[in-house]
Design a protein around this motif. Structure first.
Motif, PDB file in Angstrom:
ATOM      1  N   VAL A   2       0.840  -1.199   0.000  1.00 52.72           N
ATOM      2  CA  VAL A   2       0.000   0.000   0.000  1.00 52.72           C
ATOM      3  C   VAL A   2       0.876   1.250   0.000  1.00 52.72           C
ATOM      4  O   VAL A   2       1.991   1.239   0.512  1.00 52.72           O
ATOM      5  CB  VAL A   2      -0.967   0.013   1.219  1.00 52.72           C
ATOM      6  N   LYS A   3       0.321   2.304  -0.570  1.00 55.76           N
ATOM      7  CA  LYS A   3       1.076   3.557  -0.639  1.00 55.76           C
ATOM      8  C   LYS A   3       0.803   4.445   0.568  1.00 55.76           C
ATOM      9  O   LYS A   3       1.647   5.246   0.949  1.00 55.76           O
ATOM     10  CB  LYS A   3       0.726   4.295  -1.931  1.00 55.76           C
ATOM     11  N   GLN A   4      -0.369   4.308   1.136  1.00 55.79           N
ATOM     12  CA  GLN A   4      -0.766   5.119   2.292  1.00 55.79           C
ATOM     13  C   GLN A   4      -1.324   4.202   3.385  1.00 55.79           C
ATOM     14  O   GLN A   4      -1.991   3.215   3.068  1.00 55.79           O
ATOM     15  CB  GLN A   4      -1.849   6.127   1.895  1.00 55.79           C
ATOM     16  N   GLU A   6      -3.869   4.551   5.122  1.00 50.29           N
ATOM     17  CA  GLU A   6      -5.320   4.512   5.004  1.00 50.29           C
ATOM     18  C   GLU A   6      -5.798   3.498   3.968  1.00 50.29           C
ATOM     19  O   GLU A   6      -6.981   3.224   3.862  1.00 50.29           O
ATOM     20  CB  GLU A   6      -5.870   5.907   4.661  1.00 50.29           C
ATOM     21  N   GLU A   7      -4.861   2.931   3.196  1.00 48.57           N
ATOM     22  CA  GLU A   7      -5.190   1.891   2.228  1.00 48.57           C
ATOM     23  C   GLU A   7      -4.997   0.493   2.818  1.00 48.57           C
ATOM     24  O   GLU A   7      -5.309  -0.509   2.174  1.00 48.57           O
ATOM     25  CB  GLU A   7      -4.312   2.041   0.976  1.00 48.57           C
ATOM     26  N   SER A   8      -4.483   0.417   4.024  1.00 44.55           N
ATOM     27  CA  SER A   8      -4.194  -0.859   4.677  1.00 44.55           C
ATOM     28  C   SER A   8      -5.373  -1.307   5.537  1.00 44.55           C
ATOM     29  O   SER A   8      -5.734  -0.642   6.517  1.00 44.55           O
ATOM     30  CB  SER A   8      -2.941  -0.724   5.557  1.00 44.55           C
ATOM     31  N   SER A   9      -5.960  -2.446   5.195  1.00 44.71           N
ATOM     32  CA  SER A   9      -7.075  -2.984   5.979  1.00 44.71           C
ATOM     33  C   SER A   9      -6.662  -3.225   7.428  1.00 44.71           C
ATOM     34  O   SER A   9      -7.419  -2.953   8.359  1.00 44.71           O
ATOM     35  CB  SER A   9      -7.579  -4.296   5.373  1.00 44.71           C
ATOM     36  N   LEU A  12      -6.395   0.068   9.355  1.00 41.68           N
ATOM     37  CA  LEU A  12      -7.735   0.599   9.629  1.00 41.68           C
ATOM     38  C   LEU A  12      -8.439  -0.236  10.694  1.00 41.68           C
ATOM     39  O   LEU A  12      -9.084   0.303  11.596  1.00 41.68           O
ATOM     40  CB  LEU A  12      -8.565   0.641   8.344  1.00 41.68           C
TER      41      LEU A  12
END
Length: 149
Positions: A2-4, A6-9, A12
């Motif tokens: 992931v790049k950010q 906030e894109e990682s399940s 989150l």
């Protein structure tokens, strides 16, 4: 990759879990229960309500809590007068758990309070989204259970 964050399940899930745990802890404090105490009391109560007198090991497995930790917390619940541990007539090493009258009065109140926390947490999801999320969690839990077998 992931790049950010906030894109990682996982990232989150970590944040949502922390928020949920804080809310549950705050909700249970006035009832005199920790989160782990609640889970073990509610699990034992639920099993008793379904005509089971589970062993400590069975409650531990049902709740997904380490056996040694469960044993310590069950002793605390016993000292609070919420659970009794009775020697199993078939196996003197095993203890069967029964919720006391006080535990049976407290458990449904605590379950209702925690369910309110859950409802508030999942309120932003539509009905279909909430059902899909719960279904996904069940699949992930089943996979974890299979891997532990």
């Amino acid at each position: 990759m992931v790049k950010q964050p906030e894109e990682s399940s996982g990232f989150l899930l970590w944040h949502v879990t922390l928020r949920w745990q804080r809310a549950v802890t705050t909700t249970l404090k006035p009832l005199g229960l920790t989160h782990v105490q609640f889970v073990l009391l509610a699990s034992t109560w639920w099993l008793n309500q379904h005509d089971e007198q589970p062993s400590q090991a069975a409650v531990s497995a049902f709740a997904g809590i380490d056996v040694k930790m469960a044993s310590q917390v069950i002793r605390t619940l016993e000292s609070k007068g919420l659970i009794t541990r009775q020697i199993d007539s078939a196996d003197s090493r095993a203890r069967r758990l029964l919720v006391t009258k006080a535990g049976a009065a407290l458990a449904p109140k605590a379950v209702e309070a925690v369910e309110a926390v859950d409802a508030a947490l999942f309120e932003p999801l539509s009905g279909a989204e909430a059902k899909a999320f719960t279904k996904s969690l069940r699949r992930l839990r089943a996979q974890q259970t299979e891997e532990q077998s």
